[in-house]
Design a protein around this motif. Structure first.
Motif, PDB file in Angstrom:
ATOM      1  N   ARG A 181     -46.841   1.943   8.109  1.00  0.00           N
ATOM      2  CA  ARG A 181     -46.377   2.779   9.437  1.00  0.00           C
ATOM      3  C   ARG A 181     -47.683   2.872   9.596  1.00  0.00           C
ATOM      4  O   ARG A 181     -47.202   2.771  11.770  1.00  0.00           O
ATOM      5  N   GLN A 231     -41.866   3.145  13.287  1.00  0.00           N
ATOM      6  CA  GLN A 231     -41.179   3.722  13.566  1.00  0.00           C
ATOM      7  C   GLN A 231     -40.888   4.404  12.172  1.00  0.00           C
ATOM      8  O   GLN A 231     -40.751   4.440  11.246  1.00  0.00           O
ATOM      9  N   SER A 232     -39.632   5.643  12.096  1.00  0.00           N
ATOM     10  CA  SER A 232     -39.333   5.867  10.843  1.00  0.00           C
ATOM     11  C   SER A 232     -38.246   5.257  10.912  1.00  0.00           C
ATOM     12  O   SER A 232     -37.727   3.837  10.339  1.00  0.00           O
ATOM     13  N   GLU A 268     -34.928   5.261  11.972  1.00  0.00           N
ATOM     14  CA  GLU A 268     -34.537   4.496  13.126  1.00  0.00           C
ATOM     15  C   GLU A 268     -34.524   3.064  12.923  1.00  0.00           C
ATOM     16  O   GLU A 268     -34.036   2.215  13.306  1.00  0.00           O
TER      17      GLU A 268
END
Length: 470
Positions: free
Chosen positions: A9, A187-188, A191
């Motif tokens: 990530r 992104q998380s 999200e």
């Protein structure tokens, strides 16, 4: 989130592009899946508003409810959905194949294929689960009768929602989870629930993902602002343009779903994906047989014994799925190498014909020495397995520190034939690179549960006889 996924990530964020976290596809992608995008009114408990579904990207079918708060229209929607969905689900209940059981002493039959439903996200699965619960007990006679296909649809949706809880099952899948299994965005995780944004990270990058965030969502609930500005006036005025508005709202998600399927098909399937699909075909065959024999709908809730047995099945499936993914995919196995649950080494010595004659009868017990530079966090006596020979156990005899790493002495058993001479290729020879891990695909026996009639009082006592209307 694992360490390597967190790293991926971070790399995706730095590069502005999603990073792969798998080298193979860990789920079955059907040649003829059915895509279903459910849509419900925000603020209404499981009130269906529309659905777009079909088996071809060029022929979406839109179903809608003009008045979602009208009970009769909601069940008319369920009947229309059943007319579209049930024929697809039952279309695979045709040709069967024989499967050997009880070590070849008997056979059973299962269907050669099974259906596969795709929804955009986990919310879509939750919607189908609740919609199945609200329809499978409806009566086809008496007060407020519904068409016979409505409770049948409810049983199918309940079956599919239950299958989606089984780790590794591919009967009911959601797109965001499937993508997240193979790519890490920048992104998380929250999200990533936005299908358009997550897909954009993979296809185009961060800039496209930011633009996609402002587009229509893939449901299952509508946006409250959309409800107030657009939907409420159309419903209150019974505006004939409602279907066109809903079609335009769902079409982007429909197109994205088929792009997801195309993207996943670019990955080769893992070796054990077909084995898990066999399990899905078994479950499908059993459910079709249940519908043909009794057709009794699933109870609203399991009794204590049934719930405990189901929990153990899910736990075993989760453990088995984790092992299978690691054995299929070096990127997944890297997580276990990082934590010391696996290591890679080179066989430096091998005694493939060693026989242990200290017991009642001589048995073949080859020994090998494996040299590795990776940390070895196992103790003598531990049993290891190699994905190259999953039926073979490697017992750790000793571990010695060397200048460059570790020498691990292993004694092998199983997977070499029934004679005192190992079958060719069944014993690693000097020079072979070997991955060894504490993970194992060994069968996990089920626990012994009491009969439902013997449920102890601490767990509610024996359950009441099930009635479909309860």
């Amino acid at each position: 989130m694992s360490t390597l996924v967190a790293l991926a990530r971070a790399q995706a964020f730095a590069a502005g592009r999603a990073q792969p976290i798998a080298t193979v596809r860990h789920l079955h992608v059907h040649d003829h899946p059915l895509v279903l995008i459910p849509l419900a009114m925000a603020g209404e408990a499981n009130a269906p508003l529309a659905a777009m579904l079909g088996t071809s990207p060029d022929r979406p079918r839109l179903l809608f409810v003009a008045q979602p708060r009208n009970r009769a229209e909601r069940f008319a929607f369920a009947a229309t959905l059943a007319a579209e969905l049930v024929p697809y689900l039952t279309s695979f209940a045709g040709e069967t194949e024989a499967v050997a059981v009880d070590r070849g002493r008997d056979v059973r039959h299962r269907y050669v294929d099974a259906p596969q439903i795709w929804v955009p996200n986990t919310g879509g699965i939750d919607f189908l689960r609740l919609f199945g619960r609200s329809t499978r007990f409806r009566r086809v006679d008496g007060d407020h009768p519904v068409p016979p296909t409505v409770p049948l649809l409810g049983q199918w949706l309940t079956f599919l929602a239950g299958a989606s809880e089984v780790p590794g099952s591919s009967l009911l899948l959601n797109a965001v989870q499937a993508l997240g299994l193979h790519w890490a965005s920048g992104q998380s995780g929250a999200e990533d629930a936005h299908l358009a944004a997550q897909l954009a990270w993979i296809e185009s990058g961060a800039a496209a993902a930011r633009e996609a965030e402002s587009g229509p969502v893939a449901g299952p609930a509508t946006d409250p602002d959309f409800d107030n500005r657009v939907l409420a006036p159309l419903i209150s005025d019974s505006d004939p343009s409602l279907p066109a508005v809903l079609h335009d709202l769902l079409l982007p998600a429909w197109q994205q779903m088929w792009r997801v399927l195309s993207l996943l098909r670019t990955l080769p399937p893992g070796d054990r994906v077909a084995l898990r699909w066999d399990g899905d075909r078994d479950a499908y065959s059993s459910f079709v047989e249940h519908l043909a024999e009794s057709g009794v709908p699933q109870p609203r809730r399991d009794g204590a014994v049934a719930a405990a047995a189901r929990l153990q099945r899910l736990e075993n499936a989760a453990a088995r799925y984790a092992v299978q993914r690691a054995f299929d995919d070096p990127l997944v196995m890297a997580e276990y190498r990082l934590t010391g649950a696996a290591f890679v080494g080179v066989v430096t010595l091998a005694a493939p014909d060693r026989v242990d004659d200290t017991g009642k009868r001589p048995v073949l017990r080859p020994r090998i020495m494996v040299a590795t530079t990776e940390p070895v966090r196992v103790e003598p006596g531990a049993n290891l397995t190699s994905p190259a020979r999953p039926a073979q156990k490697a017992k750790v005899i000793s571990i010695a520190r060397t200048e460059s790493g570790w020498d691990v002495l292993l004694e092998l058993s199983g997977g070499m034939g029934r004679k005192l001479v190992a079958e060719p290729g069944s014993v690693p020879l000097a020079g072979e690179q070997l991955l060894l891990t504490t993970l194992s695909e060994a069968y996990r026996p089920g626990a012994a549960f009491p009969e439902p009639a013997e449920t102890p009082w601490t767990h509610g006592g024996p359950p009441e006889p099930f009635s479909p209307g309860e």
